[in-house]
Design an enzyme around this catalytic site. Structure first.
Site, PDB file in Angstrom:
ATOM      1  N   SER A   8      -2.833  -3.829   6.043  1.00  0.00           N
ATOM      2  CA  SER A   8      -4.215  -4.172   5.690  1.00  0.00           C
ATOM      3  C   SER A   8      -4.616  -5.486   6.336  1.00  0.00           C
ATOM      4  O   SER A   8      -4.003  -6.528   6.111  1.00  0.00           O
ATOM      5  CB  SER A   8      -4.367  -4.305   4.174  1.00  0.00           C
ATOM      6  OG  SER A   8      -5.613  -4.906   3.889  1.00  0.00           O
ATOM      7  N   HIS A  33      -5.424  -0.344   7.923  1.00  0.00           N
ATOM      8  CA  HIS A  33      -6.228  -0.243   6.706  1.00  0.00           C
ATOM      9  C   HIS A  33      -7.282  -1.350   6.708  1.00  0.00           C
ATOM     10  O   HIS A  33      -6.962  -2.530   6.882  1.00  0.00           O
ATOM     11  CB  HIS A  33      -5.298  -0.371   5.500  1.00  0.00           C
ATOM     12  CG  HIS A  33      -5.954  -0.121   4.186  1.00  0.00           C
ATOM     13  ND1 HIS A  33      -6.195   1.139   3.691  1.00  0.00           N
ATOM     14  CD2 HIS A  33      -6.407  -0.989   3.231  1.00  0.00           C
ATOM     15  CE1 HIS A  33      -6.764   1.057   2.500  1.00  0.00           C
ATOM     16  NE2 HIS A  33      -6.908  -0.225   2.200  1.00  0.00           N
ATOM     17  N   ASP A  35     -10.366  -3.050   4.583  1.00  0.00           N
ATOM     18  CA  ASP A  35     -10.926  -3.188   3.241  1.00  0.00           C
ATOM     19  C   ASP A  35     -12.324  -3.775   3.291  1.00  0.00           C
ATOM     20  O   ASP A  35     -12.503  -4.948   3.632  1.00  0.00           O
ATOM     21  CB  ASP A  35     -10.022  -4.106   2.404  1.00  0.00           C
ATOM     22  CG  ASP A  35      -8.721  -3.424   2.038  1.00  0.00           C
ATOM     23  OD1 ASP A  35      -8.778  -2.344   1.424  1.00  0.00           O
ATOM     24  OD2 ASP A  35      -7.647  -3.972   2.372  1.00  0.00           O
ATOM     25  N   MET A  37     -15.623  -4.888   1.226  1.00  0.00           N
ATOM     26  CA  MET A  37     -16.009  -5.292  -0.142  1.00  0.00           C
ATOM     27  C   MET A  37     -17.420  -5.864  -0.139  1.00  0.00           C
ATOM     28  O   MET A  37     -17.774  -6.635   0.749  1.00  0.00           O
ATOM     29  CB  MET A  37     -15.053  -6.370  -0.641  1.00  0.00           C
ATOM     30  CG  MET A  37     -13.598  -5.943  -0.605  1.00  0.00           C
ATOM     31  SD  MET A  37     -12.558  -7.297  -1.169  1.00  0.00           S
ATOM     32  CE  MET A  37     -10.934  -6.536  -1.015  1.00  0.00           C
ATOM     33  N   HIS A  66     -11.430   1.613   3.712  1.00  0.00           N
ATOM     34  CA  HIS A  66     -11.467   1.679   2.249  1.00  0.00           C
ATOM     35  C   HIS A  66     -12.712   0.939   1.773  1.00  0.00           C
ATOM     36  O   HIS A  66     -12.771  -0.289   1.817  1.00  0.00           O
ATOM     37  CB  HIS A  66     -10.170   1.031   1.720  1.00  0.00           C
ATOM     38  CG  HIS A  66     -10.095   0.916   0.235  1.00  0.00           C
ATOM     39  ND1 HIS A  66      -9.138   0.144  -0.392  1.00  0.00           N
ATOM     40  CD2 HIS A  66     -10.821   1.480  -0.766  1.00  0.00           C
ATOM     41  CE1 HIS A  66      -9.289   0.236  -1.706  1.00  0.00           C
ATOM     42  NE2 HIS A  66     -10.308   1.037  -1.951  1.00  0.00           N
ATOM     43  N   MET A  68     -14.957  -0.538  -0.864  1.00  0.00           N
ATOM     44  CA  MET A  68     -15.072  -1.009  -2.243  1.00  0.00           C
ATOM     45  C   MET A  68     -16.499  -1.507  -2.400  1.00  0.00           C
ATOM     46  O   MET A  68     -16.757  -2.713  -2.536  1.00  0.00           O
ATOM     47  CB  MET A  68     -14.035  -2.115  -2.504  1.00  0.00           C
ATOM     48  CG  MET A  68     -12.628  -1.552  -2.651  1.00  0.00           C
ATOM     49  SD  MET A  68     -11.345  -2.780  -2.374  1.00  0.00           S
ATOM     50  CE  MET A  68     -11.248  -2.705  -0.586  1.00  0.00           C
ATOM     51  N   MET A 137      -5.028   3.154  -6.479  1.00  0.00           N
ATOM     52  CA  MET A 137      -4.973   1.690  -6.515  1.00  0.00           C
ATOM     53  C   MET A 137      -3.868   1.251  -7.479  1.00  0.00           C
ATOM     54  O   MET A 137      -3.855   1.648  -8.638  1.00  0.00           O
ATOM     55  CB  MET A 137      -6.316   1.097  -6.979  1.00  0.00           C
ATOM     56  CG  MET A 137      -7.474   1.307  -6.014  1.00  0.00           C
ATOM     57  SD  MET A 137      -7.171   0.750  -4.321  1.00  0.00           S
ATOM     58  CE  MET A 137      -6.772  -0.989  -4.565  1.00  0.00           C
ATOM     59  N   GLY A 142     -10.009  -5.914  -4.947  1.00  0.00           N
ATOM     60  CA  GLY A 142     -10.794  -7.123  -4.718  1.00  0.00           C
ATOM     61  C   GLY A 142     -10.038  -8.198  -3.952  1.00  0.00           C
ATOM     62  O   GLY A 142     -10.643  -8.980  -3.226  1.00  0.00           O
ATOM     63  N   PHE A 143      -8.728  -8.199  -4.102  1.00  0.00           N
ATOM     64  CA  PHE A 143      -7.938  -9.266  -3.488  1.00  0.00           C
ATOM     65  C   PHE A 143      -6.577  -8.763  -3.026  1.00  0.00           C
ATOM     66  O   PHE A 143      -6.008  -7.841  -3.637  1.00  0.00           O
ATOM     67  CB  PHE A 143      -7.714 -10.405  -4.500  1.00  0.00           C
ATOM     68  CG  PHE A 143      -8.993 -10.945  -5.063  1.00  0.00           C
ATOM     69  CD1 PHE A 143      -9.714 -11.918  -4.381  1.00  0.00           C
ATOM     70  CD2 PHE A 143      -9.508 -10.436  -6.251  1.00  0.00           C
ATOM     71  CE1 PHE A 143     -10.925 -12.390  -4.882  1.00  0.00           C
ATOM     72  CE2 PHE A 143     -10.712 -10.901  -6.768  1.00  0.00           C
ATOM     73  CZ  PHE A 143     -11.424 -11.881  -6.083  1.00  0.00           C
ATOM     74  N   GLY A 144      -6.063  -9.373  -1.980  1.00  0.00           N
ATOM     75  CA  GLY A 144      -4.701  -9.098  -1.551  1.00  0.00           C
ATOM     76  C   GLY A 144      -3.734  -9.950  -2.361  1.00  0.00           C
ATOM     77  O   GLY A 144      -4.140 -10.842  -3.110  1.00  0.00           O
ATOM     78  N   ASP A 175      -2.170   1.651  -2.747  1.00  0.00           N
ATOM     79  CA  ASP A 175      -2.791   0.428  -2.241  1.00  0.00           C
ATOM     80  C   ASP A 175      -2.690  -0.699  -3.258  1.00  0.00           C
ATOM     81  O   ASP A 175      -3.323  -0.642  -4.313  1.00  0.00           O
ATOM     82  CB  ASP A 175      -4.270   0.737  -1.912  1.00  0.00           C
ATOM     83  CG  ASP A 175      -4.953  -0.420  -1.209  1.00  0.00           C
ATOM     84  OD1 ASP A 175      -4.292  -1.430  -0.920  1.00  0.00           O
ATOM     85  OD2 ASP A 175      -6.162  -0.292  -0.936  1.00  0.00           O
ATOM     86  N   GLY A 197      -0.568  -5.420   2.760  1.00  0.00           N
ATOM     87  CA  GLY A 197      -1.327  -6.575   3.244  1.00  0.00           C
ATOM     88  C   GLY A 197      -0.476  -7.807   3.275  1.00  0.00           C
ATOM     89  O   GLY A 197       0.071  -8.200   4.313  1.00  0.00           O
TER      90      GLY A 197
END
Ligand code: DX5
Ligand code: ZN
Length: 215
Positions: A8, A33, A35, A37, A66, A68, A137, A142-144, A175, A197
């Site tokens: 990620s 990947h 992400d 957001m 992905h 979000m 999930m 929202g966060f790595g 994930d 990630g």
């Protein structure tokens, strides 16, 4: 069971994105990947189609996007044009999920649905055979760099069984919080793709981390 690693980009150094993409390009990971957001569906804002479009020429790896974001239907075309190969939306963000899945496929991409830790897998029953992938999930999105939620294993067992019963061909992706310590057990529970990630880009040698978890 064979599995693949999807590094990620969220945990990469955003000032050196090209370097991170090139590292993945030369690694055994077949997917990258990405992400996205929006600051509404999740309490964070990352990047969108312009950034994905900018890195698209750097590699032919599969772009696993992905979303979000709320109301993702508005952006399906934009992500296709930016170079997404696989596009996943959150079940919790879609009122007409079946329609959204068909729209992603009509746009020429593989269609996925992501479910939050509190969402039971049985809510996917009616769309199971329409899907190319489900993202389970294993952290709240929202966060790595968060810790893997152990209850995910139960959901993976249930989803793998549902897939078999319904004769579905979807790939199961996990994930959040995937590490060198737990990747093998997650794959043993039926996961085909593991997002990584922090365990890749936070490692002293990211390429070695991808190689270790790909085995
Ligand atoms: C979390 C994102 C993940 C994240 C995973 O909201 O969907 O893809 O990048 O990061 P790690 O592997 O650090 O948990
Ligand atoms: Zn993700």
């Amino acid at each position: 069971m064979a599995h693949l690693i999807a590094p990620s980009l969220l945990s990469a150094d955003f000032a050196r994105l090209a370097q991170a993409v090139e590292l993945v390009h030369h690694s055994p990971a077949p997917w990258l990947h990405l992400d996205v957001m929006d600051g509404l569906f999740v309490p964070n804002i990352s990047f969108g189609p312009p950034v994905i479009k900018a890195i698209r020429p750097l590699t032919n790896k599969v772009f696993d996007v992905h979303l979000m974001i709320m109301d993702p239907d508005r952006y399906i075309g934009a992500f296709r044009d930016a170079g997404a190969d696989r596009l996943s939306v959150h079940l919790e963000a879609c009122t007409h999920l079946h329609r959204t899945i068909q729209a992603i496929k009509a746009a020429g991409m593989k269609a996925g649905v992501a479910i939050n830790p509190h969402t039971p897998v049985h809510l996917l029953t009616e769309v199971l055979t329409d899907l190319d992938q489900v993202i389970v999930m294993s952290v709240n999105p929202g966060f790595g760099g968060q810790r893997f939620i152990p209850g995910t294993y139960r959901k993976l067992n249930a989803l793998a069984e549902m897939r078999q019963v319904h004769g579905a061909t979807l790939q199961i992706e996990v994930d959040g919080g995937v590490s060198l310590e737990n990747y093998a057990e997650i794959a043993d529970h039926g996961a085909d793709a593991l997002v990584a990630g922090n365990s890749v880009f936070g490692a002293p040698d990211p390429a070695a981390a991808i190689r270790s978890m790909s085995a």
